[in-house]
Design an enzyme around this catalytic site. Structure first.
Site, mmCIF file in Angstrom:
data_model
loop_
_atom_site.group_PDB
_atom_site.id
_atom_site.type_symbol
_atom_site.label_atom_id
_atom_site.label_comp_id
_atom_site.label_asym_id
_atom_site.label_seq_id
_atom_site.Cartn_x
_atom_site.Cartn_y
_atom_site.Cartn_z
ATOM 1 N N ARG A 63 61.426 10.539 50.019
ATOM 2 C CA ARG A 63 60.163 11.272 50.143
ATOM 3 C C ARG A 63 58.941 10.378 50.033
ATOM 4 O O ARG A 63 57.870 10.741 50.519
ATOM 5 C CB ARG A 63 60.114 12.382 49.087
ATOM 6 C CG ARG A 63 61.156 13.457 49.319
ATOM 7 C CD ARG A 63 60.759 14.763 48.707
ATOM 8 N NE ARG A 63 61.667 15.833 49.104
ATOM 9 C CZ ARG A 63 61.461 17.114 48.846
ATOM 10 N NH1 ARG A 63 60.374 17.493 48.198
ATOM 11 N NH2 ARG A 63 62.329 18.033 49.222
ATOM 12 N N ASP A 68 49.963 27.711 46.329
ATOM 13 C CA ASP A 68 50.868 26.564 46.301
ATOM 14 C C ASP A 68 50.080 25.371 45.771
ATOM 15 O O ASP A 68 48.843 25.331 45.874
ATOM 16 C CB ASP A 68 51.441 26.265 47.684
ATOM 17 C CG ASP A 68 52.738 25.478 47.608
ATOM 18 O OD1 ASP A 68 53.817 26.091 47.674
ATOM 19 O OD2 ASP A 68 52.684 24.235 47.442
#
Length: 275
Positions: free
Chosen positions: A36, A146
């Site tokens: 990532r 979020d």
């Protein structure tokens, strides 16, 4: 980025991520961190995790910090994920609130909403319910939150590629709720998009956007420690109106808090009502 992350570097990065957003990485997840963060480290010419942690501590590097958190917290999602929460919403909760709140608004919170599939799925269920029962639940507002700015940008746009559209969305709902866009994607229609408001929120922070009748907090608590999970669930309880409901992911449970919530069996599925 160098080939390996040492145990010391991994522990230091785990601590950074938990302090920043509460997410607790499990053991032996070095491969996940590398995959990532590889692009970020290459773009910023960072040699490794130790260098990255040092740079994020320097003044004026908040954007790098946000980019790293964004990369580690962004997850794929589906339309109508697990299905039964949306069936419960349609068959139990909306009829109940239609009777309880005939003169008022219904407020729903979708926490950790990612790229918007969950809140828009909720809005579709509400729209379908209202079409079958004209005059019911005329004022429904959905707040979706979020921690990631990049996924919220996608969600606010409301436009998805065909690959994303196909993940859980029936052809009938695609036709009813989306229109083809000029660049080959699919744009969600205004009557669904207007029902949802997106906000940036770290679940570890104070919640300052009012009270809700239903909270969807699904498939995110599994990433937190037991202590943080309890804290989040306690603060969600404070946002719920009397008799409001909490909906968790299919693999999640309260594990306590009997003084705050009571379990409601929905066959299939379990939801929790505020005491």
């Amino acid at each position: 980025m160098k080939a390996d992350i040492t145990p010391q570097e991994y522990e230091a990065f785990k601590k950074f991520l938990q302090d920043a957003c509460g997410i607790l990485l499990g053991d032996n997840k070095q491969y996940l961190v590398k995959s990532r963060l590889r692009r970020i480290l290459e773009e910023h010419e960072v040699s490794g995790i130790t260098d990255l942690l040092n740079r994020m501590q320097r003044p004026g590097r908040s954007s790098l910090r946000e980019t790293v958190i964004d990369a580690m917290t962004t997850n794929e999602t589906l339309w109508f994920r697990d299905n039964h929460p949306f069936r419960i919403l349609n068959e139990k909760l909306l009829p109940e609130f239609a009777e309880r709140k005939a003169a008022g608004s219904l407020r729903i919170w979708s926490a950790a909403c990612s790229t918007g599939q969950e809140p828009y799925s909720i809005a579709m269920v509400v729209d379908e319910y209202r079409r079958m029962r004209p005059g019911k639940l005329r004022d429904v507002r959905i707040t979706a939150t979020d921690i990631s700015k990049s996924v919220l940008d996608v969600a606010r746009q409301g436009e998805y590629e065909m690959l994303a559209i196909g993940r859980g969305l029936s052809p009938e709902r695609q036709k009813a709720f989306f229109a083809a866009s000029p660049n080959g994607g699919w744009q969600i229609k205004p009557q669904i998009k207007s029902m949802v408001e997106f906000k940036e929120l770290n679940l570890l922070e104070r919640y300052m956007f009012g009270k809700f009748d239903v909270v969807f907090c699904r498939n995110v608590l599994i990433y937190f420690s037991a202590e943080l999970k309890r804290d989040i669930l306690t603060r969600i309880h404070a946002t719920l109106n009397p008799g409001g409901y909490l909906i968790l992911g299919s693999s999640e449970s309260l594990n306590g808090l009997p003084d705050l919530y009571e379990m409601v069996q929905c066959q299939p599925g379990i939801i929790y009502r505020k005491k």
